[in-house]
Design a protein around this motif. Structure first.
Motif, mmCIF file in Angstrom:
data_model
loop_
_atom_site.group_PDB
_atom_site.id
_atom_site.type_symbol
_atom_site.label_atom_id
_atom_site.label_comp_id
_atom_site.label_asym_id
_atom_site.label_seq_id
_atom_site.Cartn_x
_atom_site.Cartn_y
_atom_site.Cartn_z
ATOM 1 N N ALA A 199 -2.504 54.601 22.148
ATOM 2 C CA ALA A 199 -2.422 53.327 21.420
ATOM 3 C C ALA A 199 -2.202 52.171 22.387
ATOM 4 C CB ALA A 199 -1.266 53.385 20.429
ATOM 5 N N HIS B 293 -4.277 59.686 6.143
ATOM 6 C CA HIS B 293 -3.868 58.357 5.673
ATOM 7 C C HIS B 293 -3.872 58.273 4.146
ATOM 8 C CE1 HIS B 293 -8.152 58.442 5.975
ATOM 9 N NE2 HIS B 293 -8.392 57.151 5.932
ATOM 10 N N LEU C 68 1.206 43.034 14.217
ATOM 11 C CA LEU C 68 0.763 42.930 12.824
ATOM 12 C C LEU C 68 1.438 41.722 12.190
ATOM 13 C CD1 LEU C 68 -0.733 44.416 10.397
ATOM 14 C CD2 LEU C 68 1.536 45.343 9.844
ATOM 15 N N ILE D 103 -0.177 49.771 6.461
ATOM 16 C CA ILE D 103 -0.355 49.737 7.916
ATOM 17 C C ILE D 103 0.968 50.025 8.630
ATOM 18 C CG2 ILE D 103 -1.096 48.298 9.857
ATOM 19 C CD1 ILE D 103 -2.689 46.630 7.675
ATOM 20 N N ARG D 104 2.045 49.381 8.154
ATOM 21 C CA ARG D 104 3.361 49.618 8.769
ATOM 22 C C ARG D 104 3.739 51.090 8.683
ATOM 23 N NH1 ARG D 104 5.466 44.997 5.117
ATOM 24 N NH2 ARG D 104 4.967 43.096 6.297
ATOM 25 N N LEU E 99 -4.263 41.913 12.604
ATOM 26 C CA LEU E 99 -3.742 42.721 13.709
ATOM 27 C C LEU E 99 -4.288 42.150 15.006
ATOM 28 C CD1 LEU E 99 -2.148 45.401 14.455
ATOM 29 C CD2 LEU E 99 -4.417 46.432 14.711
ATOM 30 N N SER F 27 -2.410 57.096 14.866
ATOM 31 C CA SER F 27 -1.288 57.931 14.438
ATOM 32 C C SER F 27 -1.679 59.393 14.211
ATOM 33 C CB SER F 27 -0.685 57.374 13.150
ATOM 34 O OG SER F 27 -0.123 56.107 13.396
ATOM 35 N N LEU G 293 0.244 45.720 20.236
ATOM 36 C CA LEU G 293 -0.156 45.556 18.834
ATOM 37 C C LEU G 293 0.790 44.618 18.098
ATOM 38 C CD1 LEU G 293 -0.780 49.340 18.104
ATOM 39 C CD2 LEU G 293 -2.569 47.588 18.111
ATOM 40 N N PHE H 113 4.750 48.634 17.431
ATOM 41 C CA PHE H 113 4.007 47.404 17.137
ATOM 42 C C PHE H 113 4.992 46.312 16.776
ATOM 43 C CE2 PHE H 113 4.248 46.898 12.452
ATOM 44 C CZ PHE H 113 4.903 48.086 12.126
ATOM 45 N N TYR I 205 -7.752 52.100 11.397
ATOM 46 C CA TYR I 205 -7.492 52.074 12.840
ATOM 47 C C TYR I 205 -6.101 52.630 13.142
ATOM 48 C CZ TYR I 205 -6.520 50.042 17.443
ATOM 49 O OH TYR I 205 -6.156 49.861 18.760
ATOM 50 N N ALA I 206 -5.111 52.190 12.369
ATOM 51 C CA ALA I 206 -3.737 52.674 12.553
ATOM 52 C C ALA I 206 -3.671 54.187 12.333
ATOM 53 C CB ALA I 206 -2.789 51.955 11.603
ATOM 54 N N PHE J 98 1.651 53.210 11.241
ATOM 55 C CA PHE J 98 2.165 53.066 12.605
ATOM 56 C C PHE J 98 3.485 53.822 12.749
ATOM 57 C CE2 PHE J 98 -0.243 48.851 13.334
ATOM 58 C CZ PHE J 98 -1.200 49.478 14.110
#
Lengths: 205, 205
Positions: A3, A155, A9, A21-22, A59, A80, A7, A32, A75-76, A25
């Motif tokens: 990563a 995800h 956000l 997203i949080r 981001l 991850s 980063l 991030f 993407y995250a 990550f």
């Protein structure tokens, strides 16, 4: 996947479209900067931010700004380790997310819409008795166990959890009967909630 | 990436949310059964189809059915070599698609909405003078040339073309001035339209 270390956000100081997203990550322990803007600050700050399509979340990394919450989330998920390498498994996970989003948007459109109080309540009630149960029934059929697509979380499991925390829990009866009526879905929510990966995040929150 | 040989896409006999997928398969020369259902047939056939979330398009392969048009499209893009391996490039391409979709949906909601004739026309006019130009201006700034993300086409370029054919062309003035006002966007549309990869598809259509 390595990563980037820069980063950032940026989103409102609320769950909304940033929380997915949080969580992703956090699940992957990807550091991030969690830049949060209050509604009070938004008006003044808006013009100073690089917003590719006028909206948050954004981001930033490598001096470039990216937009659109689900694109950022994917993407995250890759960073991850939650994005499936097998294209058919990725299709399934992406599809579950889009199905949840579509239904969640029905709810959001009512909450942020301009109906009078009675109409709004009636529509919200309908979501709890019809729209959400229909989604849950459809999702329940797709679960391969223990996670949506089988042994490994993706995800989509994280998104289901987000949806549970910030939409399903608004319907106490539905939420209370989740384990009885949609046991596989309830089990995923529990697993994500109790995962070691998210323990630190929940301690902070 | 080796494509399954038993792909069947089922959708209405119209572009709609199926065309993006058809174009992606066509671009990658991936054989698929293009199963089309007329509106007349839909009522009777609906109950006989496996629809994970009650909607089309669906993609069948390996005895399983998958739903949600953009999730299927991403899978098709992977099979066709259009999905970027670099996660940040994929983020950018996915983000452009979501930005186009969001705006296209504004248009679709009006077209399929229940406003009276005058209100509908007024809203549609507003899309042509404000909503679409704002999107195009934002997109134009993102183009790295010759394609959205640089040298190689991605699924975002194909989606832009689909949006051009089935939404922008409804606004003759906007479409006519595309090359003048948004030259990079216009160049992508032209490139996709004239690509060798899609020549056979357009000959059939």
């Amino acid at each position: 996947m390595e990563a980037p270390t820069d980063l950032r956000l940026t989103y409102f100081n609320m769950p909304g479209r940033g929380e997915f997203i949080r969580l992703l990550f956090a699940y992957g322990n990807v550091p991030f900067e969690d830049s949060r803007i209050t509604f009070q600050e938004w008006g003044a700050k808006k013009a100073t931010l690089d917003l590719p399509f006028g909206q948050m979340p954004i981001l930033e990394t490598h001096g470039k700004t990216y937009a659109q919450s689900l694109a950022i989330a994917r993407y995250a998920a890759k960073l991850s380790g939650l994005y499936p390498a097998d294209p058919l498994v990725a299709l399934e996970a992406d599809s579950l997310i889009d199905a949840i989003l579509e239904t969640w948007d029905v709810y959001n459109d009512i909450v942020y819409g301009h109906d009078d109080k009675d109409t709004k309540q009636q529509k919200l009630d309908n979501v709890g008795t019809t729209t959400f149960p229909r989604l849950l029934a459809n999702l329940e059929k797709r679960v391969k166990e223990p996670f949506f697509t089988g042994d490994k979380p993706t995800h989509a499991d994280i998104y289901l959890f987000d949806f549970h925390q910030h939409a399903l829990l608004e319907y106490p009866t539905l939420a209370k009967e989740l384990a009885t009526n949609y046991p596989k879905i309830a089990a995923i929510v529990e697993r994500v909630h109790n995962s070691n990966e998210l323990a630190t995040y929940f301690k902070k929150a």
